[in-house]
Design a protein around this motif. Structure first.
Motif, short mmCIF file in Angstrom:
data_model
loop_
_atom_site.label_atom_id
_atom_site.label_comp_id
_atom_site.label_asym_id
_atom_site.label_seq_id
_atom_site.Cartn_x
_atom_site.Cartn_y
_atom_site.Cartn_z
N UNK A 107 0.78 -1.22 0.00
CA UNK A 107 0.00 0.00 0.00
C UNK A 107 0.82 1.27 0.00
N UNK A 108 2.15 1.16 0.10
CA UNK A 108 2.96 2.37 0.15
C UNK A 108 4.23 2.27 -0.70
N UNK A 109 4.34 1.24 -1.52
CA UNK A 109 5.56 1.07 -2.32
C UNK A 109 5.79 2.26 -3.25
N UNK A 110 4.75 2.71 -3.92
CA UNK A 110 4.91 3.85 -4.83
C UNK A 110 5.39 5.09 -4.08
N UNK A 111 4.86 5.31 -2.88
CA UNK A 111 5.28 6.46 -2.09
C UNK A 111 6.76 6.35 -1.71
N UNK A 146 2.27 -6.19 -8.84
CA UNK A 146 2.17 -5.17 -7.79
C UNK A 146 3.33 -4.19 -7.89
N UNK A 147 4.55 -4.70 -7.98
CA UNK A 147 5.70 -3.80 -7.99
C UNK A 147 5.75 -2.98 -9.27
N UNK A 148 5.37 -3.56 -10.39
CA UNK A 148 5.37 -2.79 -11.64
C UNK A 148 4.29 -1.72 -11.64
N UNK A 149 3.15 -2.02 -11.05
CA UNK A 149 2.10 -1.00 -10.94
C UNK A 149 2.57 0.15 -10.06
N UNK A 150 3.27 -0.18 -8.97
CA UNK A 150 3.82 0.86 -8.09
C UNK A 150 4.89 1.66 -8.82
N UNK A 151 5.71 0.98 -9.61
CA UNK A 151 6.74 1.66 -10.39
C UNK A 151 6.12 2.62 -11.39
N UNK A 152 5.04 2.19 -12.03
CA UNK A 152 4.36 3.05 -13.00
C UNK A 152 3.80 4.29 -12.30
#
Length: 303
Positions: A107-111, A146-152
């Motif tokens: 829930x906070x990887x992108x941040x 999940x990680x690629x969506x956060x990276x995007x």
């Protein structure tokens, strides 16, 4: 600064990188490689110096979050050796982490990625210059998605390029479908790694045709039987008009693979790989792969 590469010493024009190792590691520590950690500062400095002596000007470290980046040491090494260094945020495959690390990022990887790109990694103040993520073998599992969506999401917030570890060079088109199709990342902001490990000319051409970058990285790992086919793959792409989309890297991931430990290491890219490619595809193409192409691939209009 518009169109700049974010190095550990600050943003610089891409042309200042010089000869660039587009994918390597000064520091890397994973439970998957016990006893082979890259965690010795003196050895990292010696390796960078050896690369510089072969004509190297920049190294892009693809070590992501939680795998021993030693961000605070990178500016010191860069200044001492005169080699530009780019650091990474992002996440590798889930096998490289314990459950608690991944749970804490849910829930906070992108941040976290955005913070490391804009404010700095931990308390080091060193800003990452790219986002590194990873796919699986011919597929994208839930962790990869999940990680690629956060990276995007982090890319859209910052403009940062996204570098992708392709497991044994596979899954390139699935990655592009997710990042560029579903998530709206411009293809020229995506760098696909390890394509030399799956020398499939059809997939290579389809990937290049999207507008993404193709990294042939890992020649320092002598256990890959596909390495001898890399010159043909590079020449095929160049003849198809994609000479301006390719990058070269070394991907030194173990202590024993370093040149200072008796392995090929970073200098091997310029000492042996580049001359071998030049025989097959010409000096001009190799020069572009080492200088002009990375100058554009890793530059971003930072937000």
């Amino acid at each position: 600064m518009s169109g700049a590469v974010r190095t550990v010493l600050g943003d610089v024009p891409g042309a200042e990188l010089g000869v660039c190792d587009a994918h390597d590691h000064l520091f890397f520590a994973s439970p998957r490689l016990p006893g082979e950690e890259l965690n010795d500062v003196a050895a990292a400095r010696a390796e960078l110096t050896a690369f510089r002596e072969q004509g190297g000007g920049a190294v892009v470290q693809w070590t992501p979050y939680g795998l021993g980046r030693r961000a605070a040491d990178l500016p010191v090494l860069s200044r001492a050796t005169g080699v530009h260094v780019v650091a990474a945020t992002g996440l590798h495959q889930d096998v490289h982490y314990d459950d608690s690390t991944l749970t804490a990022l849910r829930g906070r990887a992108a941040d976290v990625f955005v913070a490391e790109l804009t404010r700095g990694i931990g308390t080091s103040g060193v800003r990452a210059g790219l986002i590194k993520v990873a796919g699986g073998f011919h597929a994208l599992d839930a962790h990869a998605r999940w990680t690629m969506s956060a990276a995007a999401e982090a890319h859209h917030a910052t403009g940062a390029p996204i570098a992708v570890h392709l497991e044994l060079g596979t899954g390139a088109l699935d990655v592009l479908d997710l990042l560029c199709g579903e998530s709206g990342v411009p293809p020229h902001r995506v760098i696909l790694g390890h394509l030399n490990r799956s020398p499939d000319p059809v997939t290579h051409r389809q990937s290049a045709g999207s507008g993404c970058w193709l990294a042939f990285d890992g020649p320092s790992r002598a256990n890959h039987g596909t390495d001898w086919r890399m010159p043909d793959a590079v020449r095929d792409l160049a003849e198809a008009g994609f000479g301006d989309r390719m990058l070269l890297g070394g991907d030194t991931t173990t202590a024993s693979a370093r040149s200072v430990s008796g392995g090929p290491g970073m200098p091997y890219l310029l000492r042996r790989v580049a001359p071998r490619l030049a025989l097959a595809a010409g000096d001009d193409l190799v020069r572009r792969m080492l200088t002009e192409n990375p100058a554009r691939a890793f530059a971003a209009d930072w937000r």
